[in-house]
Design a protein around this motif. Structure first.
Motif, PDB file in Angstrom:
ATOM      1  N   LEU A 150      -8.490  -0.827  -5.440  1.00 44.70           N
ATOM      2  CA  LEU A 150      -8.664   0.491  -4.808  1.00 44.70           C
ATOM      3  C   LEU A 150      -9.744   0.401  -3.731  1.00 44.70           C
ATOM      4  CD1 LEU A 150      -8.770   3.922  -6.508  1.00 44.70           C
ATOM      5  CD2 LEU A 150     -10.727   3.232  -5.132  1.00 44.70           C
ATOM      6  N   ALA A 151      -9.425   0.920  -2.542  1.00 46.03           N
ATOM      7  CA  ALA A 151     -10.389   0.900  -1.435  1.00 46.03           C
ATOM      8  C   ALA A 151     -10.849   2.313  -1.130  1.00 46.03           C
ATOM      9  CB  ALA A 151      -9.738   0.297  -0.191  1.00 46.03           C
ATOM     10  N   VAL A 152     -12.124   2.439  -0.788  1.00 49.93           N
ATOM     11  CA  VAL A 152     -12.678   3.745  -0.421  1.00 49.93           C
ATOM     12  C   VAL A 152     -13.192   3.686   1.010  1.00 49.93           C
ATOM     13  CG1 VAL A 152     -14.680   5.235  -0.789  1.00 49.93           C
ATOM     14  CG2 VAL A 152     -13.303   4.522  -2.716  1.00 49.93           C
ATOM     15  N   MET A 153     -12.800   4.677   1.814  1.00 45.50           N
ATOM     16  CA  MET A 153     -13.347   4.829   3.172  1.00 45.50           C
ATOM     17  C   MET A 153     -13.847   6.264   3.276  1.00 45.50           C
ATOM     18  SD  MET A 153     -11.019   2.207   3.432  1.00 45.50           S
ATOM     19  CE  MET A 153      -9.499   3.095   3.416  1.00 45.50           C
ATOM     20  N   ARG A 154     -15.140   6.402   3.460  1.00 47.93           N
ATOM     21  CA  ARG A 154     -15.685   7.762   3.485  1.00 47.93           C
ATOM     22  C   ARG A 154     -15.665   8.359   4.890  1.00 47.93           C
ATOM     23  NH1 ARG A 154     -18.846   9.126  -1.046  1.00 47.93           N
ATOM     24  NH2 ARG A 154     -18.985   7.401  -2.517  1.00 47.93           N
ATOM     25  N   ALA A 155     -15.590   9.710   4.912  1.00 48.48           N
ATOM     26  CA  ALA A 155     -15.679  10.432   6.189  1.00 48.48           C
ATOM     27  C   ALA A 155     -17.067  10.179   6.788  1.00 48.48           C
ATOM     28  CB  ALA A 155     -15.496  11.935   5.928  1.00 48.48           C
ATOM     29  N   PRO A 156     -17.236  10.136   8.082  1.00 49.88           N
ATOM     30  CA  PRO A 156     -16.188  10.284   9.103  1.00 49.88           C
ATOM     31  C   PRO A 156     -15.604   8.946   9.552  1.00 49.88           C
ATOM     32  CG  PRO A 156     -18.331  10.338  10.170  1.00 49.88           C
ATOM     33  CD  PRO A 156     -18.589  10.065   8.705  1.00 49.88           C
ATOM     34  N   ASN A 157     -16.027   7.837   8.907  1.00 50.74           N
ATOM     35  CA  ASN A 157     -15.600   6.528   9.423  1.00 50.74           C
ATOM     36  C   ASN A 157     -14.346   6.009   8.735  1.00 50.74           C
ATOM     37  OD1 ASN A 157     -17.739   6.325  11.298  1.00 50.74           O
ATOM     38  ND2 ASN A 157     -19.115   5.854   9.583  1.00 50.74           N
ATOM     39  N   SER A 158     -13.315   6.828   8.704  1.00 52.60           N
ATOM     40  CA  SER A 158     -12.046   6.362   8.143  1.00 52.60           C
ATOM     41  C   SER A 158     -10.964   6.616   9.174  1.00 52.60           C
ATOM     42  CB  SER A 158     -11.730   7.140   6.864  1.00 52.60           C
ATOM     43  OG  SER A 158     -11.393   8.466   7.195  1.00 52.60           O
ATOM     44  N   TYR A 159      -9.748   6.162   8.879  1.00 50.98           N
ATOM     45  CA  TYR A 159      -8.629   6.350   9.827  1.00 50.98           C
ATOM     46  C   TYR A 159      -8.458   7.827  10.183  1.00 50.98           C
ATOM     47  CZ  TYR A 159      -3.842   6.106  11.671  1.00 50.98           C
ATOM     48  OH  TYR A 159      -2.724   6.212  12.466  1.00 50.98           O
ATOM     49  N   THR A 160      -8.477   8.681   9.173  1.00 55.75           N
ATOM     50  CA  THR A 160      -8.256  10.112   9.427  1.00 55.75           C
ATOM     51  C   THR A 160      -9.541  10.850   9.789  1.00 55.75           C
ATOM     52  OG1 THR A 160      -8.607  10.583   7.094  1.00 55.75           O
ATOM     53  CG2 THR A 160      -6.333  10.290   7.797  1.00 55.75           C
ATOM     54  N   GLY A 161     -10.684  10.216   9.526  1.00 62.33           N
ATOM     55  CA  GLY A 161     -11.960  10.912   9.722  1.00 62.33           C
ATOM     56  C   GLY A 161     -12.378  11.668   8.461  1.00 62.33           C
ATOM     57  N   GLU A 162     -11.514  11.619   7.418  1.00 63.19           N
ATOM     58  CA  GLU A 162     -11.816  12.299   6.153  1.00 63.19           C
ATOM     59  C   GLU A 162     -12.095  11.240   5.084  1.00 63.19           C
ATOM     60  OE1 GLU A 162      -8.512  15.824   6.942  1.00 63.19           O
ATOM     61  OE2 GLU A 162      -8.009  14.167   5.619  1.00 63.19           O
ATOM     62  N   ASP A 163     -12.500  11.686   3.890  1.00 62.91           N
ATOM     63  CA  ASP A 163     -12.610  10.749   2.772  1.00 62.91           C
ATOM     64  C   ASP A 163     -11.212  10.203   2.471  1.00 62.91           C
ATOM     65  OD1 ASP A 163     -15.314  11.012   2.401  1.00 62.91           O
ATOM     66  OD2 ASP A 163     -15.151  12.564   0.853  1.00 62.91           O
ATOM     67  N   MET A 164     -11.137   8.894   2.310  1.00 65.67           N
ATOM     68  CA  MET A 164      -9.820   8.284   2.026  1.00 65.67           C
ATOM     69  C   MET A 164      -9.898   7.308   0.872  1.00 65.67           C
ATOM     70  SD  MET A 164      -8.029   7.420   5.630  1.00 65.67           S
ATOM     71  CE  MET A 164      -6.417   7.146   4.902  1.00 65.67           C
ATOM     72  N   VAL A 165      -8.819   7.283   0.104  1.00 68.11           N
ATOM     73  CA  VAL A 165      -8.683   6.312  -0.973  1.00 68.11           C
ATOM     74  C   VAL A 165      -7.346   5.603  -0.763  1.00 68.11           C
ATOM     75  CG1 VAL A 165      -8.261   6.078  -3.454  1.00 68.11           C
ATOM     76  CG2 VAL A 165     -10.074   7.594  -2.644  1.00 68.11           C
ATOM     77  N   GLU A 166      -7.365   4.284  -0.802  1.00 67.36           N
ATOM     78  CA  GLU A 166      -6.104   3.530  -0.728  1.00 67.36           C
ATOM     79  C   GLU A 166      -5.949   2.733  -2.012  1.00 67.36           C
ATOM     80  OE1 GLU A 166      -5.742   3.132   4.124  1.00 67.36           O
ATOM     81  OE2 GLU A 166      -6.109   1.317   2.960  1.00 67.36           O
ATOM     82  N   ILE A 167      -4.788   2.885  -2.645  1.00 61.28           N
ATOM     83  CA  ILE A 167      -4.561   2.210  -3.925  1.00 61.28           C
ATOM     84  C   ILE A 167      -3.494   1.136  -3.724  1.00 61.28           C
ATOM     85  CG2 ILE A 167      -3.986   2.548  -6.357  1.00 61.28           C
ATOM     86  CD1 ILE A 167      -4.662   5.566  -5.920  1.00 61.28           C
ATOM     87  N   HIS A 168      -3.906  -0.120  -3.870  1.00 58.06           N
ATOM     88  CA  HIS A 168      -2.983  -1.250  -3.679  1.00 58.06           C
ATOM     89  C   HIS A 168      -2.395  -1.616  -5.030  1.00 58.06           C
ATOM     90  CE1 HIS A 168      -4.534  -2.062   0.444  1.00 58.06           C
ATOM     91  NE2 HIS A 168      -5.501  -1.314  -0.049  1.00 58.06           N
ATOM     92  N   CYS A 169      -1.119  -1.260  -5.186  1.00 55.64           N
ATOM     93  CA  CYS A 169      -0.443  -1.440  -6.468  1.00 55.64           C
ATOM     94  C   CYS A 169       0.506  -2.633  -6.391  1.00 55.64           C
ATOM     95  CB  CYS A 169       0.415  -0.215  -6.790  1.00 55.64           C
ATOM     96  SG  CYS A 169      -0.433   1.340  -6.609  1.00 55.64           S
ATOM     97  N   HIS A 170       1.207  -2.911  -7.480  1.00 51.30           N
ATOM     98  CA  HIS A 170       2.341  -3.830  -7.421  1.00 51.30           C
ATOM     99  C   HIS A 170       3.473  -3.079  -6.735  1.00 51.30           C
ATOM    100  CE1 HIS A 170      -0.162  -5.665 -10.537  1.00 51.30           C
ATOM    101  NE2 HIS A 170       0.270  -6.775  -9.949  1.00 51.30           N
ATOM    102  N   GLY A 171       4.202  -3.776  -5.864  1.00 52.28           N
ATOM    103  CA  GLY A 171       5.103  -3.063  -4.961  1.00 52.28           C
ATOM    104  C   GLY A 171       6.459  -2.722  -5.527  1.00 52.28           C
ATOM    105  N   GLY A 172       6.504  -1.992  -6.623  1.00 45.50           N
ATOM    106  CA  GLY A 172       7.795  -1.544  -7.145  1.00 45.50           C
ATOM    107  C   GLY A 172       7.932  -0.050  -6.952  1.00 45.50           C
ATOM    108  N   PRO A 173       9.150   0.422  -6.641  1.00 39.28           N
ATOM    109  CA  PRO A 173       9.316   1.854  -6.362  1.00 39.28           C
ATOM    110  C   PRO A 173       8.919   2.758  -7.531  1.00 39.28           C
ATOM    111  CG  PRO A 173      11.447   0.707  -6.368  1.00 39.28           C
ATOM    112  CD  PRO A 173      10.396  -0.349  -6.467  1.00 39.28           C
ATOM    113  N   VAL A 174       9.141   2.316  -8.755  1.00 37.59           N
ATOM    114  CA  VAL A 174       8.817   3.173  -9.908  1.00 37.59           C
ATOM    115  C   VAL A 174       7.302   3.303 -10.051  1.00 37.59           C
ATOM    116  CG1 VAL A 174       8.997   3.430 -12.405  1.00 37.59           C
ATOM    117  CG2 VAL A 174      10.969   2.647 -11.080  1.00 37.59           C
ATOM    118  N   VAL A 175       6.606   2.160  -9.994  1.00 38.83           N
ATOM    119  CA  VAL A 175       5.146   2.163 -10.112  1.00 38.83           C
ATOM    120  C   VAL A 175       4.532   3.058  -9.039  1.00 38.83           C
ATOM    121  CG1 VAL A 175       3.078   0.722  -9.939  1.00 38.83           C
ATOM    122  CG2 VAL A 175       5.130  -0.173 -11.018  1.00 38.83           C
ATOM    123  N   LEU A 176       4.960   2.843  -7.803  1.00 39.46           N
ATOM    124  CA  LEU A 176       4.379   3.609  -6.691  1.00 39.46           C
ATOM    125  C   LEU A 176       4.663   5.098  -6.864  1.00 39.46           C
ATOM    126  CD1 LEU A 176       5.291   1.179  -3.795  1.00 39.46           C
ATOM    127  CD2 LEU A 176       2.999   1.690  -4.619  1.00 39.46           C
TER     128      LEU A 176
END
Ligand SMILES: Nc1nc2c(ncn2[C@@H]2O[C@H](COP(=O)(O)OP(=O)(O)OP(=O)(O)O)[C@@H](O)[C@H]2O)c(=O)[nH]1
Ligand SMILES: [Mg+2]
Length: 452
Positions: free
Chosen positions: A71-97
């Motif tokens: 799990l990655a955290v990017m806090r506002a304002p230094n993220s892609y959207t400028g907001e607080d962001m969380v990215e969760i890198h899972c195993h790439g199966g449609p059910v899990v996601l």
């Protein structure tokens, strides 16, 4: 849509199975929702910005572990959207996601609309509109050149060029407006130097339009129809250019029924090649359908490759093919040049012998196609403002500048020149999204995929 008034979430990787799949969340509640669903050494709200953490996504109500993740955290304002962001890198199966996403929804996140992350980035001033568009162009690029042009735009090259032009126009406008405010002080505006500055600005705008038109070609590509009577080797030519046995080739005339389209690249330009059914009057209703489709393909094409048989006489069917592409730019190819020549091509203005079967003449053919693609102008710079929207705004900017220049030359009142300069500035502002209407914004972001 208000910015950051709710937290959004979406799967950002393509559908289907993959090594990794990524779920993205952005907004004021992103860290808090992350705290609820993530089990690790710390929750996202205790993590430093731009750090990656190992842990589990777990349903807090049932304690069921859905996936082991990073799990990655990017806090506002230094993220892609400028907001607080969380990215969760899972195993790439449609059910899990899907389950991870549902869990985020269950704890307060809302489904993101297409392009909503990028729209927030734009509304929060993280990028201008042309950079947001470059994100789509980069994702959809079909050639290296198109990707490079989008990457340059995204990195802010276009933005800097716009700022430079804007600076010049603001300077000219300040001088013109000063002469409106203080008409008695004629030392304030030296018409000749304003004129020089405006003409210099125009040159820059015109160069952007020229480069952008070429870039547009690289981005959008062109369509080329392969046409000819049955059995001249159209499908063979498609296969030869693709270097793949894509279309069915047989000695039976009338083999291709439906039309078939594939992309190739010609000097940086994506070219959509359409193999069509041989044009002739046929008794077979299936073949006739094919002929109707072939004519449609001709209609939508930018130019045609017209095939004749080197080893046979020209026939009435060939004349009919010429008629079908009368209004098109075309290249006439004499196919089967590996066989004995029977065709009398003396009446043709220009033609190129090729052999689709043995690959003769294909390099020359690509050279000729290059000329047709670039209209003799050559590839040159790829340009950064390549969209129809950009080019229309630049053209409007240029025509206001031109009207301003004419006004100055004819010693019209400075009010008129100032008005043209203001309109030129406004047209330029549309590219970056400073003066763009909500409808246009919606249309632009609707092009994005969900999760971008
Ligand atoms: N010798 C020789 N034969 C060729 C060449 N190109 C195609 N052929 C042969 O010509 C026949 C017809 O080729 P196709 O590629 O199916 O022709 P087509 O124009 O797509 O035909 P339809 O789909 O029926 O309109 C096949 O037997 C090919 O092998 C060539 O350059 N030289
Ligand atoms: Mg065919």
């Amino acid at each position: 849509m208000g910015v950051g008034d709710h937290t959004i979430a979406a799967i950002s990787t393509p559908p289907g199975e993959g090594a990794i799949g990524m779920v993205r969340m952005s907004g004021g509640e992103a860290l808090k929702i992350g705290d609820i669903v993530f089990k690790g050494r710390t929750g996202p709200s205790g993590m430093e910005t731009h750090t990656l953490h190992y842990g589990e996504i777990c349903d807090p109500q049932t304690d069921v572990v859905i996936d082991t993740v990073l799990l990655a955290v990017m806090r506002a304002p230094n993220s892609y959207t400028g907001e607080d962001m969380v990215e969760i890198h899972c195993h790439g199966g449609p059910v899990v996601l899907g389950e991870v996403l549902s869990l985020l929804y269950a704890h307060g996140a809302a489904p993101a609309e297409p392009g909503e992350f990028s729209k927030r980035a734009f509304l929060n001033g993280r990028m201008d509109l042309s950079q947001a568009e470059a994100v789509v162009d980069l994702v959809k690029a079909r050639t290296t050149e198109a990707a490079q042009s989008a990457a340059m735009q995204l990195a802010g090259k276009g933005k800097r060029v716009l700022e430079e032009i804007r600076g010049l126009m603001v300077h000219s406008l300040a001088l013109v407006e000063a002469s409106i405010d203080f008409p008695e002080d004629d030392t304030l505006m030296d018409s000749q130097s304003v004129l020089d500055e405006m003409e210099k600005t125009r040159e820059k705008v015109v160069k952007l339009i020229e480069d952008g038109s070429r870039g547009r070609l690289m981005r959008e590509g062109i369509t080329v129809a392969i046409v000819g009577k049955p059995n001249v080797g159209k499908s063979s030519l498609l296969n030869a250019l693709l270097q793949e046995e894509r279309a069915i080739v047989t000695p039976v005339p009338g083999t291709t029924r439906d039309y078939l389209a594939e992309w190739i690249e010609v000097s940086g330009v994506p070219v959509r090649l359409i193999d069509t059914a041989g044009l002739r009057d046929s008794v077979s209703s299936v073949e006739m359908q094919g002929v109707v489709r072939a004519r449609k393909a001709i209609e939508v094409s930018d130019f045609a490759l017209l095939l004749l048989d080197w080893s046979g006489q020209m026939t009435e069917e060939d004349t009919e093919v010429f008629r079908a592409v009368k209004t098109k730019r075309k290249l006439v190819l004499l196919n089967k040049c590996d066989l004995k020549k029977r065709i009398d091509a003396s009446s043709l203005h220009e033609s190129l012998p090729v052999s689709a079967k043995y690959g003769h003449g294909l390099d020359e053919l690509k050279e000729k196609m290059k000329e047709l693609v670039w209209g003799g102008g050559g590839a040159g710079g790829s340009g950064v403002f390549t969209r129809a929207r950009h080019l229309a705004a630049l053209k409007r900017c240029d025509s206001h500048l031109e009207a301003g220049v004419v006004g100055l030359k004819q010693a019209k009142t400075p009010e008129i020149v100032a008005l043209e300069l203001r309109d030129a500035l406004s047209a330029l502002g549309e590219i970056a999204g400073e003066t763009t209407s909500e409808d246009v914004l919606d249309a632009i972001f609707a092009e994005f995929c969900i999760g971008k």
